[in-house]
Design an enzyme around this catalytic site. Sequence first.
Site, PDB file in Angstrom:
ATOM      1  CE  LYS A 134      88.269 -20.226  16.140  1.00 52.81           C
ATOM      2  NZ  LYS A 134      88.106 -21.414  16.973  1.00 52.81           N
ATOM      3  CD  GLN A 144      90.181 -24.505  17.235  1.00 51.71           C
ATOM      4  OE1 GLN A 144      90.145 -23.301  17.341  1.00 51.71           O
ATOM      5  NE2 GLN A 144      89.208 -25.181  16.660  1.00 51.71           N
ATOM      6  CG  ASP A 174      85.133 -20.954  22.001  1.00 51.70           C
ATOM      7  OD1 ASP A 174      84.694 -20.300  21.031  1.00 51.70           O
ATOM      8  OD2 ASP A 174      86.099 -21.735  21.928  1.00 51.70           O
TER       9      ASP A 174
END
Length: 294
Positions: A53, A97, A120
Site C-alpha cells: 500500500k 491494518q 477502508d
Amino acid sequence: MVAKIIDGKALARVVRQECKERAERLVRSGCPPGLAVIVVGDDAASQVYVNNKVRACHEVGVKSTLFKFPAAVSEDEILVRIRALNQDDAVHGILVQLPLPAHISVRKVLETISHHKDVDGFHLYNVGSLVVGNSIFPPCTPYGVQKLLQSEGIAVRGKNVVVVGASNIVGKPMALMLMQQEATVAICHAQTRDLAQFTILADILVVAAGKPGLIVPQMVKAGAVVIDVGINRLADGSIVGDVDFDGVRQKASHITPVPGGVGPMTVTMLIVNTLESAERTHGVAQADSALVNA
Ligand code: NAD
C-alpha cells in the site's frame, strides 16, 4: 469454452495512471493527498500488505505515513493516535491494518476513525451508507471487483450472483454492492449446506472464503463469470485462490487469476478512496474517468 482471463494488474495500471493525474491536480491546488497507515505487531502478511500500500501510494503521488506499533501497545495509545490523525488536515485517509492483537478492540478502533477519513469503508457509518445504497467509501476489495466487472463490460443487473464468503470486509459488502446494482444475490458461508446447489446457479460467482480448491468445475455453470478473491499460501510457498483455476477456466466465460486478479485492484481502490476524500475535503473537481467514476 476457455475463459477470458480478467487481468487485474493491467486494469490497476490504468486506474493508477488516472490516480496519478488526480494526485497531481490536488498538489497543484495546494492540497497534496495524504494517507496514514497504522500497523500493530509484526504479522508477516500484514507487513507485506502495508508495504504494498505504501509503495502504491508513493508511485501515484499520495503521501503515505506509516505508524508502526509493537504488538504490546495499549489500545489507548492507538486510539490517541487515530484521534490526532482525525484532526490532521494533511491526512485524508486513515487505514488500520487488520488483524489487530487480541487485546485491542477492532470495533473500537474502527469506530474511532473519522468516517470522513475511513478509506477502508469499515466504520459503521460507511457500512450503513452501503446498506442504504449511498456509499461514501466503498470497501476496497468489493469496489475493486466492481471495477473489474465494469471494465470487462459485464452487466450485473438481473443476473444471478452468488457470493461465497460472508465476512464484513469482503462477502457482505460485495453482496450489498451487487444487490444495489439490481442483481439477485445469494450469500453462502461455512455453514451453507451443499454449496454446489447455489454456485451452479450463478451467472457471476464471487468467491472469498480463504479455502484453496473450494470451487471445482462441477460447481460452476457453463459460461459463468468467476471472480476469485481468495489468497492462500500453500506449503510449497505458492499463492493460489479459492478456485481450481485450471479446471474452472475450461468452463467459465471469464475468470480472475490469483495472483494478478482482485489483489492489485484492492490496493488501487484504497488510493481511489483517498483521492476522493482529499478532493471532497478541498472541493477539487474530479477528472473525468470512464473507469473510476463509472
Ligand atoms: P474471513 O475468514 O473473514 O471470512 C471467510 C468467509 O468464508 C466466512 O464467511 C466463512 O463462513 C466463509 N467460508 C469459509 N469456509 C467456507 C466453505 N468451505 N464454504 C463456504 N464458505 C466458507 O475471510 P475474508 O477476510 O473475507 O477473506 C476471504 C479470502 O479472501 C481470504 O483468502 C483472504 O486472504 C482473501 N482476501 C483477498 C483480498 C484481495 O485483495 N484479493 C482482500 C481481502 C481478503
